[in-house]
Design a protein around this motif. Structure first.
Motif, PDB file in Angstrom:
ATOM      1  N   VAL A  18       0.833  -1.203   0.000  1.00 25.16           N
ATOM      2  CA  VAL A  18       0.000   0.000   0.000  1.00 25.16           C
ATOM      3  C   VAL A  18       0.867   1.252   0.000  1.00 25.16           C
ATOM      4  O   VAL A  18       0.559   2.237  -0.690  1.00 25.16           O
ATOM      5  CB  VAL A  18      -0.985  -0.011   1.184  1.00 25.16           C
ATOM      6  N   ALA A  19       1.966   1.223   0.723  1.00 23.39           N
ATOM      7  CA  ALA A  19       2.877   2.380   0.718  1.00 23.39           C
ATOM      8  C   ALA A  19       3.395   2.652  -0.683  1.00 23.39           C
ATOM      9  O   ALA A  19       3.482   3.817  -1.101  1.00 23.39           O
ATOM     10  CB  ALA A  19       4.029   2.149   1.699  1.00 23.39           C
ATOM     11  N   MET A  20       3.732   1.600  -1.423  1.00 23.55           N
ATOM     12  CA  MET A  20       4.204   1.802  -2.801  1.00 23.55           C
ATOM     13  C   MET A  20       3.077   2.290  -3.705  1.00 23.55           C
ATOM     14  O   MET A  20       3.301   3.133  -4.571  1.00 23.55           O
ATOM     15  CB  MET A  20       4.818   0.512  -3.350  1.00 23.55           C
ATOM     16  N   LEU A  21       1.857   1.773  -3.511  1.00 23.21           N
ATOM     17  CA  LEU A  21       0.726   2.234  -4.312  1.00 23.21           C
ATOM     18  C   LEU A  21       0.457   3.721  -4.090  1.00 23.21           C
ATOM     19  O   LEU A  21       0.033   4.427  -5.001  1.00 23.21           O
ATOM     20  CB  LEU A  21      -0.540   1.432  -3.968  1.00 23.21           C
ATOM     21  N   ALA A  22       0.712   4.186  -2.879  1.00 24.81           N
ATOM     22  CA  ALA A  22       0.437   5.588  -2.534  1.00 24.81           C
ATOM     23  C   ALA A  22       1.589   6.526  -2.873  1.00 24.81           C
ATOM     24  O   ALA A  22       1.443   7.745  -2.772  1.00 24.81           O
ATOM     25  CB  ALA A  22       0.124   5.689  -1.046  1.00 24.81           C
ATOM     26  N   ASP A  23       2.733   5.976  -3.298  1.00 28.91           N
ATOM     27  CA  ASP A  23       3.947   6.775  -3.469  1.00 28.91           C
ATOM     28  C   ASP A  23       4.084   7.378  -4.872  1.00 28.91           C
ATOM     29  O   ASP A  23       5.098   7.225  -5.529  1.00 28.91           O
ATOM     30  CB  ASP A  23       5.180   5.932  -3.141  1.00 28.91           C
ATOM     31  N   ASP A  24       3.047   8.019  -5.345  1.00 23.66           N
ATOM     32  CA  ASP A  24       3.133   8.837  -6.556  1.00 23.66           C
ATOM     33  C   ASP A  24       1.949   9.793  -6.559  1.00 23.66           C
ATOM     34  O   ASP A  24       1.063   9.704  -5.710  1.00 23.66           O
ATOM     35  CB  ASP A  24       3.213   7.994  -7.834  1.00 23.66           C
ATOM     36  N   ALA A  25       1.933  10.710  -7.498  1.00 22.05           N
ATOM     37  CA  ALA A  25       0.908  11.763  -7.505  1.00 22.05           C
ATOM     38  C   ALA A  25      -0.503  11.186  -7.584  1.00 22.05           C
ATOM     39  O   ALA A  25      -1.402  11.660  -6.889  1.00 22.05           O
ATOM     40  CB  ALA A  25       1.158  12.725  -8.660  1.00 22.05           C
ATOM     41  N   LEU A  26      -0.724  10.185  -8.418  1.00 24.25           N
ATOM     42  CA  LEU A  26      -2.057   9.591  -8.533  1.00 24.25           C
ATOM     43  C   LEU A  26      -2.412   8.762  -7.305  1.00 24.25           C
ATOM     44  O   LEU A  26      -3.504   8.880  -6.758  1.00 24.25           O
ATOM     45  CB  LEU A  26      -2.156   8.720  -9.783  1.00 24.25           C
ATOM     46  N   GLY A  27      -1.492   7.919  -6.894  1.00 24.44           N
ATOM     47  CA  GLY A  27      -1.748   7.052  -5.747  1.00 24.44           C
ATOM     48  C   GLY A  27      -1.983   7.815  -4.465  1.00 24.44           C
ATOM     49  O   GLY A  27      -2.785   7.408  -3.623  1.00 24.44           O
ATOM     50  N   ALA A  28      -1.312   8.942  -4.325  1.00 25.67           N
ATOM     51  CA  ALA A  28      -1.467   9.742  -3.108  1.00 25.67           C
ATOM     52  C   ALA A  28      -2.898  10.240  -2.947  1.00 25.67           C
ATOM     53  O   ALA A  28      -3.345  10.474  -1.824  1.00 25.67           O
ATOM     54  CB  ALA A  28      -0.497  10.918  -3.131  1.00 25.67           C
ATOM     55  N   THR A  29      -3.628  10.378  -4.052  1.00 24.56           N
ATOM     56  CA  THR A  29      -5.002  10.871  -3.976  1.00 24.56           C
ATOM     57  C   THR A  29      -6.027   9.755  -3.806  1.00 24.56           C
ATOM     58  O   THR A  29      -7.166  10.025  -3.463  1.00 24.56           O
ATOM     59  CB  THR A  29      -5.377  11.678  -5.241  1.00 24.56           C
ATOM     60  N   ARG A  30      -5.640   8.505  -4.052  1.00 26.59           N
ATOM     61  CA  ARG A  30      -6.648   7.435  -4.007  1.00 26.59           C
ATOM     62  C   ARG A  30      -6.334   6.303  -3.038  1.00 26.59           C
ATOM     63  O   ARG A  30      -7.165   5.404  -2.862  1.00 26.59           O
ATOM     64  CB  ARG A  30      -6.898   6.899  -5.413  1.00 26.59           C
ATOM     65  N   GLU A  31      -5.172   6.286  -2.446  1.00 28.77           N
ATOM     66  CA  GLU A  31      -4.824   5.229  -1.492  1.00 28.77           C
ATOM     67  C   GLU A  31      -4.837   5.780  -0.067  1.00 28.77           C
ATOM     68  O   GLU A  31      -4.670   6.981   0.142  1.00 28.77           O
ATOM     69  CB  GLU A  31      -3.450   4.634  -1.821  1.00 28.77           C
ATOM     70  N   SER A  32      -5.028   4.881   0.899  1.00 26.09           N
ATOM     71  CA  SER A  32      -5.115   5.277   2.316  1.00 26.09           C
ATOM     72  C   SER A  32      -4.239   4.370   3.166  1.00 26.09           C
ATOM     73  O   SER A  32      -4.738   3.446   3.819  1.00 26.09           O
ATOM     74  CB  SER A  32      -6.562   5.201   2.793  1.00 26.09           C
ATOM     75  N   PRO A  33      -2.934   4.622   3.199  1.00 26.64           N
ATOM     76  CA  PRO A  33      -2.037   3.757   3.968  1.00 26.64           C
ATOM     77  C   PRO A  33      -2.323   3.729   5.472  1.00 26.64           C
ATOM     78  O   PRO A  33      -1.886   2.821   6.162  1.00 26.64           O
ATOM     79  CB  PRO A  33      -0.645   4.346   3.709  1.00 26.64           C
ATOM     80  N   ASP A  34      -3.079   4.706   5.976  1.00 20.90           N
ATOM     81  CA  ASP A  34      -3.382   4.741   7.406  1.00 20.90           C
ATOM     82  C   ASP A  34      -4.526   3.815   7.797  1.00 20.90           C
ATOM     83  O   ASP A  34      -4.729   3.556   8.975  1.00 20.90           O
ATOM     84  CB  ASP A  34      -3.719   6.175   7.832  1.00 20.90           C
ATOM     85  N   ASP A  35      -5.297   3.322   6.839  1.00 18.75           N
ATOM     86  CA  ASP A  35      -6.397   2.397   7.103  1.00 18.75           C
ATOM     87  C   ASP A  35      -6.229   1.184   6.202  1.00 18.75           C
ATOM     88  O   ASP A  35      -6.623   1.197   5.038  1.00 18.75           O
ATOM     89  CB  ASP A  35      -7.746   3.070   6.848  1.00 18.75           C
ATOM     90  N   LEU A  36      -5.650   0.129   6.750  1.00 17.06           N
ATOM     91  CA  LEU A  36      -5.346  -1.055   5.940  1.00 17.06           C
ATOM     92  C   LEU A  36      -6.508  -2.032   5.819  1.00 17.06           C
ATOM     93  O   LEU A  36      -6.420  -2.987   5.046  1.00 17.06           O
ATOM     94  CB  LEU A  36      -4.124  -1.771   6.506  1.00 17.06           C
ATOM     95  N   SER A  37      -7.604  -1.812   6.531  1.00 17.38           N
ATOM     96  CA  SER A  37      -8.696  -2.798   6.528  1.00 17.38           C
ATOM     97  C   SER A  37      -9.257  -3.074   5.129  1.00 17.38           C
ATOM     98  O   SER A  37      -9.486  -4.245   4.803  1.00 17.38           O
ATOM     99  CB  SER A  37      -9.798  -2.404   7.511  1.00 17.38           C
ATOM    100  N   PRO A  38      -9.483  -2.070   4.260  1.00 20.18           N
ATOM    101  CA  PRO A  38      -9.990  -2.436   2.934  1.00 20.18           C
ATOM    102  C   PRO A  38      -8.980  -3.239   2.112  1.00 20.18           C
ATOM    103  O   PRO A  38      -9.354  -4.104   1.314  1.00 20.18           O
ATOM    104  CB  PRO A  38     -10.316  -1.100   2.269  1.00 20.18           C
ATOM    105  N   TYR A  39      -7.713  -2.993   2.322  1.00 18.45           N
ATOM    106  CA  TYR A  39      -6.674  -3.720   1.598  1.00 18.45           C
ATOM    107  C   TYR A  39      -6.581  -5.163   2.104  1.00 18.45           C
ATOM    108  O   TYR A  39      -6.355  -6.080   1.318  1.00 18.45           O
ATOM    109  CB  TYR A  39      -5.329  -3.018   1.750  1.00 18.45           C
ATOM    110  N   GLN A  40      -6.764  -5.347   3.409  1.00 18.76           N
ATOM    111  CA  GLN A  40      -6.732  -6.698   3.962  1.00 18.76           C
ATOM    112  C   GLN A  40      -7.901  -7.527   3.440  1.00 18.76           C
ATOM    113  O   GLN A  40      -7.743  -8.699   3.096  1.00 18.76           O
ATOM    114  CB  GLN A  40      -6.719  -6.634   5.491  1.00 18.76           C
TER     115      GLN A  40
END
Length: 150
Positions: A18-40
């Motif tokens: 998730v950290a890698m998914l969030a580590d760009d301009a697009l991912g930063a707007t659509r990923e939530s590394p602070d809440d992992l429950s949907p990813y789990q």
């Protein structure tokens, strides 16, 4: 430099993915590394589906890359099976060293192993560097993609 292996992702890999998914301009707007429950929850769905492969590139126990490969049986193209590569990410510390190409080559090899006749992927229009990368690996920008947010 130590060896990087490609292996199936495990639940403990989710924060790094998730950290890698969030580590760009697009991912930063659509990923939530602070809440992992949907990813789990998504991980459990992926894990239970034999047509979904979520893999990571692992360097000495550290996740440094990831991608998802989906196998899609179909009727078109004379009943061809295709694969879709999604969510390709390489940790910022590893970029430019060939790991992205290695992940894509793994996906192509796995697609062949699963008797796919076509490998496809999409890339956001705002990522021209990624487009050049995929073209260098033999992909052709042959289609226009459309999405509908639900």
């Amino acid at each position: 430099m130590t060896y990087v292996g490609i292996r199936p992702a495990v639940r403990d890999d989710i924060p790094a993915i998730v950290a890698m998914l969030a580590d760009d301009a697009l991912g930063a707007t659509r990923e939530s590394p602070d809440d992992l429950s949907p990813y789990q929850s998504a991980y459990e769905r992926l894990r239970s589906d034999p047509n979904q492969l979520l893999v990571v590139a692992d360097r000495d126990g550290e996740v440094v890359g990831t991608l998802q490969l989906t196998i899609i049986p179909g009727l078109s193209r004379k009943g061809a099976t295709r694969s879709t590569i999604e969510g390709v990410r390489v940790h910022s510390s590893e970029r430019g060293q060939g790991l992205g190409a290695r992940l894509i080559e793994w996906a192509i090899d796995e697609s062949r192993r699963r008797n796919c006749q076509l490998v496809q992927l999409t890339s956001d229009l705002t990522r021209p560097d990624a487009h050049r990368f995929y073209e260098r690996l033999g992909f052709t920008g042959s289609h226009v993609g459309f999405k509908l947010q639900l």
